[in-house]
Write a protein that holds these residues in place. Structure first.
Motif, PDB file in Angstrom:
ATOM      1  N   GLU A  63      46.993  49.916  27.798  1.00 32.31           N
ATOM      2  CA  GLU A  63      46.525  50.927  28.752  1.00 32.31           C
ATOM      3  C   GLU A  63      46.991  50.650  30.178  1.00 32.31           C
ATOM      4  N   TYR A  64      46.977  49.378  30.600  1.00 34.03           N
ATOM      5  CA  TYR A  64      47.195  49.046  32.008  1.00 34.03           C
ATOM      6  C   TYR A  64      48.442  48.224  32.303  1.00 34.03           C
ATOM      7  N   GLY A  65      49.162  47.784  31.302  1.00 28.75           N
ATOM      8  CA  GLY A  65      50.347  46.964  31.542  1.00 28.75           C
ATOM      9  C   GLY A  65      49.995  45.499  31.630  1.00 28.75           C
ATOM     10  N   ASP A  66      49.811  44.995  32.821  1.00 24.89           N
ATOM     11  CA  ASP A  66      49.491  43.581  33.037  1.00 24.89           C
ATOM     12  C   ASP A  66      48.202  43.487  33.857  1.00 24.89           C
ATOM     13  N   PRO A  67      47.050  43.771  33.220  1.00 28.77           N
ATOM     14  CA  PRO A  67      45.806  43.852  33.980  1.00 28.77           C
ATOM     15  C   PRO A  67      45.228  42.491  34.363  1.00 28.77           C
ATOM     16  N   GLU A  68      44.420  42.509  35.426  1.00 26.31           N
ATOM     17  CA  GLU A  68      43.580  41.374  35.772  1.00 26.31           C
ATOM     18  C   GLU A  68      42.193  41.699  35.233  1.00 26.31           C
ATOM     19  N   PHE A  69      41.631  40.797  34.444  1.00 23.96           N
ATOM     20  CA  PHE A  69      40.332  41.021  33.826  1.00 23.96           C
ATOM     21  C   PHE A  69      39.215  40.445  34.690  1.00 23.96           C
ATOM     22  N   PHE A  70      38.085  41.166  34.772  1.00 23.86           N
ATOM     23  CA  PHE A  70      36.856  40.637  35.358  1.00 23.86           C
ATOM     24  C   PHE A  70      35.995  40.020  34.267  1.00 23.86           C
ATOM     25  N   VAL A  83      38.485  45.619  33.793  1.00 23.22           N
ATOM     26  CA  VAL A  83      39.713  45.222  34.485  1.00 23.22           C
ATOM     27  C   VAL A  83      39.709  45.747  35.915  1.00 23.22           C
ATOM     28  N   SER A  84      40.578  45.167  36.740  1.00 15.27           N
ATOM     29  CA  SER A  84      40.788  45.629  38.112  1.00 15.27           C
ATOM     30  C   SER A  84      42.052  46.471  38.138  1.00 15.27           C
ATOM     31  N   VAL A  85      41.926  47.716  38.605  1.00 13.07           N
ATOM     32  CA  VAL A  85      43.054  48.636  38.701  1.00 13.07           C
ATOM     33  C   VAL A  85      43.073  49.225  40.107  1.00 13.07           C
ATOM     34  N   ASP A  86      44.047  48.830  40.908  1.00 17.06           N
ATOM     35  CA  ASP A  86      44.187  49.353  42.271  1.00 17.06           C
ATOM     36  C   ASP A  86      42.880  49.262  43.063  1.00 17.06           C
ATOM     37  N   ALA A  89      37.216  48.692  39.591  1.00 20.12           N
ATOM     38  CA  ALA A  89      36.887  48.119  38.285  1.00 20.12           C
ATOM     39  C   ALA A  89      36.774  49.253  37.273  1.00 20.12           C
ATOM     40  N   GLU A  90      37.439  49.082  36.136  1.00 24.62           N
ATOM     41  CA  GLU A  90      37.360  50.061  35.053  1.00 24.62           C
ATOM     42  C   GLU A  90      36.947  49.358  33.778  1.00 24.62           C
ATOM     43  N   GLN A  91      36.130  50.040  32.981  1.00 27.03           N
ATOM     44  CA  GLN A  91      35.618  49.476  31.735  1.00 27.03           C
ATOM     45  C   GLN A  91      36.005  50.366  30.568  1.00 27.03           C
ATOM     46  N   THR A 104      36.283  54.058  32.119  1.00 27.42           N
ATOM     47  CA  THR A 104      35.528  54.736  33.167  1.00 27.42           C
ATOM     48  C   THR A 104      35.477  53.817  34.377  1.00 27.42           C
ATOM     49  N   SER A 105      35.398  54.409  35.545  1.00 28.01           N
ATOM     50  CA  SER A 105      35.360  53.642  36.786  1.00 28.01           C
ATOM     51  C   SER A 105      33.963  53.089  37.024  1.00 28.01           C
ATOM     52  N   LEU A 106      33.907  51.830  37.474  1.00 28.48           N
ATOM     53  CA  LEU A 106      32.641  51.180  37.802  1.00 28.48           C
ATOM     54  C   LEU A 106      32.475  50.985  39.305  1.00 28.48           C
TER      55      LEU A 106
END
Length: 182
Positions: A63-70, A83-86, A89-91, A104-106
């Motif tokens: 979905e995100y390519g190379d995401p950073e996970f929380f 994950v962190s996207v721009d 935080a999205e779940q 969805t955005s958090l």
């Protein structure tokens, strides 16, 4: 430090050479059905579905390519990936053959993160230390969170027979590193 509520309250779970069962190979998003019930419409496993973590990571990478996970957490019905996207935080949720719940955005994304290749726990032994220390533990969830140095840390929530909850910090091989009452 601001963190989304879902990040601040771990659902809980973790992996060394994460080897899953039949669902270990994550299908493409296009092949997965969207699950409108937040993945809560399926059967409940006896323990957190940690063998679904690897396919959930693959789904997030798709979905995100190379995401950073929380946080990545597994309960008895699903795996949650945050994950962190721009800066947001999205779940998303993964529930194996029952599909996935789209992201969805958090809210604002701030806090410790980790890369997908930082996840390194053994699905076969991660709960061994808890099993050795406690009689018939009821493990409700397992979480992987950022350790503050770019790596991953693991914990599990264990329900006590007398009503309390323990948050148990684990090494990737299942060694108990510490516990804290919740």
């Amino acid at each position: 430090m601001k963190r989304p509520l879902a990040v601040a309250i771990p659902l809980a779970f973790a992996l060394v050479g994460c080897s899953g069962g039949d669902d270990a190979d994550a299908p493409d998003l296009a092949d997965l059905p969207e699950n409108d019930a937040l993945c809560l419409d399926g059967d409940r496993a006896d323990r957190p579905v940690i063998d679904w973590i690897e396919p959930a990571i693959d789904l997030a990478v798709d979905e995100y390519g190379d995401p950073e996970f929380f946080e990545i957490s597994a309960d008895r019905q699903r795996v949650s990936v945050i994950v962190s996207v721009d800066g947001v935080a999205e779940q998303l949720f993964y529930c194996a053959s029952a599909g996935y719940v789209p992201a969805t955005s958090l809210g604002e994304a701030e806090g410790s993160t980790f890369a997908p290749d930082s996840v390194d726990f053994d699905v076969d032994t991660i709960f061994d230390g808890i099993d050795e220390e406690l009689d018939d533990p009821e493990i409700g969830d397992f979480a992987i969170v950022g350790d503050g140095a770019g790596g991953a840390a693991y914990d599990a929530s264990v329900q006590s027979d007398v009503g309390g909850v323990l948050l148990v910090r684990l090494a990737g091989d299942g060694t108990v590193l510490g516990a804290q009452a919740q």
